[in-house]
Design an enzyme around this catalytic site. Structure first.
Site, mmCIF file in Angstrom:
data_model
loop_
_atom_site.group_PDB
_atom_site.id
_atom_site.type_symbol
_atom_site.label_atom_id
_atom_site.label_comp_id
_atom_site.label_asym_id
_atom_site.label_seq_id
_atom_site.Cartn_x
_atom_site.Cartn_y
_atom_site.Cartn_z
ATOM 1 N N HIS A 291 0.833 -0.987 -0.130
ATOM 2 C CA HIS A 291 -0.010 -0.016 0.166
ATOM 3 C C HIS A 291 0.703 1.118 -0.003
ATOM 4 O O HIS A 291 0.375 2.325 -0.634
ATOM 5 C CB HIS A 291 -0.909 -0.007 1.223
ATOM 6 C CG HIS A 291 -1.560 1.320 1.215
ATOM 7 N ND1 HIS A 291 -2.574 1.835 0.727
ATOM 8 C CD2 HIS A 291 -1.290 2.284 2.391
ATOM 9 C CE1 HIS A 291 -2.924 3.026 1.046
ATOM 10 N NE2 HIS A 291 -2.244 3.165 1.982
ATOM 11 N N CYS A 292 1.880 1.301 0.769
ATOM 12 C CA CYS A 292 2.637 2.441 0.670
ATOM 13 C C CYS A 292 3.635 2.850 -0.326
ATOM 14 O O CYS A 292 3.534 3.966 -0.932
ATOM 15 C CB CYS A 292 3.604 2.343 2.163
ATOM 16 S SG CYS A 292 2.676 2.213 3.710
#
Length: 462
Positions: A291-292
């Site tokens: 996600h990051c």
């Protein structure tokens, strides 16, 4: 300014309206009567809730997914890094419950918002979950509450987006309620750094908000680092991820350069890493996932475009990292061509489709791009991943991990190591593969591969 286990004091909390004996506002966050609400029980929220409960804080978890709510209330964990025993223990002690009823946010003395912040199809920030959470809090906001946004977002979200929603209640930050930003720092698969012992950054929309937020979080986090504003905390989070994304982009570009020069990029990296100062080791791979790193820097790029500024390093690194799946597929094509085989009709096995070693998370995994590129060329693609039994594709299919039987690799025209899980035996993979493309240098320790590998070491057997 750094505060470790800061003393709670100097402020007061409002009574929650529960049926217990009324207490002073101040006593709520100081005592075991304080209730923490965690909105979003995903890979950030549930570990946060469990850590707070471990320190004796009552926690109500909120999630729109009824399956997640039921699972938590049954004492189960759906997060790989959080043992079910921690959830069960918190439930047994009466310190954790889950609900989909957002009206119960009014019973919480502190609320941590841990909802997803993905990118839209146009790569713009999608903060719809943050907006929904803020709206839910605003309907029940009362004096003395502490609201902390943890979801990664662009600088200004807490003050410019969340605060106006909360202000509709007629309450003012720093006097009536407290609003902060404290970015999550979750590293899936990391056995050392967890929610409780990873330093926590916090910044409020007023100095008083920062003070209150720091004091409360210090009850269950070992080390709290305060910054001057919510915006500083928001930018610090994006800097952390942009730092990694840009440096990975740099080393991926060096891998492309080394490939053209006929050099072994991993040999070059190991040589550079012997310098005891001024160098930090990053390694190339098939692309960014999770996600990051593939997502968060775009929040800053979007924000700065609105201010007529281009984030050149971030955008260039993103472009390079996005090219790596195509590079890996090119290596598969080269290896098959060397064996006088077309990609069209070939059976190709991907080993590891999670974005990272020893995790089950497939979000933004480069394996998906590799799959699509190979299938577009007519290949039959299978996969094996001990952590990912089922793999939903973008076109609505659900692929299933193939058993790692002898015939899986021997029957493949090519094998690609996309993610180097520790369960993989590199020597056996090498032995059973007729063509092996190693995107992670997992076979570096196999003596046979050293004798047969091409100079660039992406194709280690073929």
């Amino acid at each position: 300014m750094r505060a470790a286990r800061a003393e709670v004091g100097q402020w007061e909390m409002a009574d929650t309206g529960r049926d217990d004996t009324p207490r002073t506002k101040r006593s709520r966050l100081e005592s075991g009567d304080a209730v923490l609400g965690v909105v979003g029980l995903g890979y950030v929220g549930l570990p946060l809730a469990a850590e707070a409960a471990r320190h004796g804080i009552r926690v109500i978890g909120f999630d729109v997914d009824s399956g997640v709510v039921e699972s938590v209330n049954e004492g189960l964990s759906h997060i790989a890094d959080l043992p079910g025993s921690e959830v069960a223990g918190a439930r047994d002690r009466g310190l954790l419950e889950a609900t989909a009823d957002m009206s119960r946010l009014g019973r919480c003395d502190a609320v941590s918002i841990c909802v997803p912040t993905p990118l839209s199809k146009t790569r713009d920030p999608d903060i719809s979950h943050v907006l929904a959470a803020a709206e839910a809090v605003a309907t029940v906001l009362r004096e003395g509450q502490l609201i902390v946004l943890e979801s990664t977002t662009y600088p200004g979200t807490t003050r410019e987006v969340v605060l106006p929603i909360l202000r509709r209640s007629g309450l003012e930050p720093g006097t009536d309620f407290h609003l902060c930003f404290s970015p999550e720092r979750v590293d899936p698969g990391n056995e050392t750094w967890k929610t409780g012992n990873t330093p926590r950054i916090i910044g409020g929309v007023t100095p008083r908000c920062t003070e209150v937020g720091t004091a409360f979080y210090s009850r269950f986090v070992d080390d709290v680092v305060t910054v001057s504003s919510a915006e500083a905390a928001e930018l610090a989070k994006i800097l952390e991820n942009a730092f990694r994304a840009v440096n990975i982009g740099l080393v991926n570009e060096m891998a492309l350069i080394a490939d053209r020069l006929g050099l072994d990029i991993w040999e070059v990296i190991e040589a550079a890493a012997t310098k005891p100062f001024g160098f930090m080791k990053f390694t190339p791979g098939p692309g960014l996932g999770g996600h990051c790193l593939p997502v968060d820097p775009h929040y800053l790029s979007w924000k700065m475009r609105a201010m007529d500024y281009r984030t050149r390093f971030i955008e260039t690194a993103s472009e390079i990292n996005a090219e790596m799946p195509t590079f890996v597929v090119g290596k598969v094509r080269d290896a098959l061509n060397g064996a006088r085989k077309p990609v069209n009709g070939s059976r190709i096995v991907l080993l590891g489709v999670a974005y990272k070693t020893d995790v089950a998370d497939v979000r933004e995994s480069p394996a998906m791009d590799i799959l699509e590129l190979l299938e577009r060329d007519g290949a039959e693609v299978l996969y094996h991943d001990p952590h990912v039994p089922e793999w939903p594709t973008r076109d609505g299919r659900v692929l299933r991990s193939q058993p790692f039987a002898d015939g899986l690799l021997q029957g493949a025209d090519a094998v690609v190591i996309v993610t180097d899980h520790s369960a993989f035996d590199a020597r056996e993979i090498y032995r059973m593969s007729s063509i092996l493309v190693d995107a992670r240098n997992a076979t570096a320790g196999v003596p046979e591969s050293r004798r047969t590998a091409r100079p660039q070491r992406w194709i280690v057997k073929g």
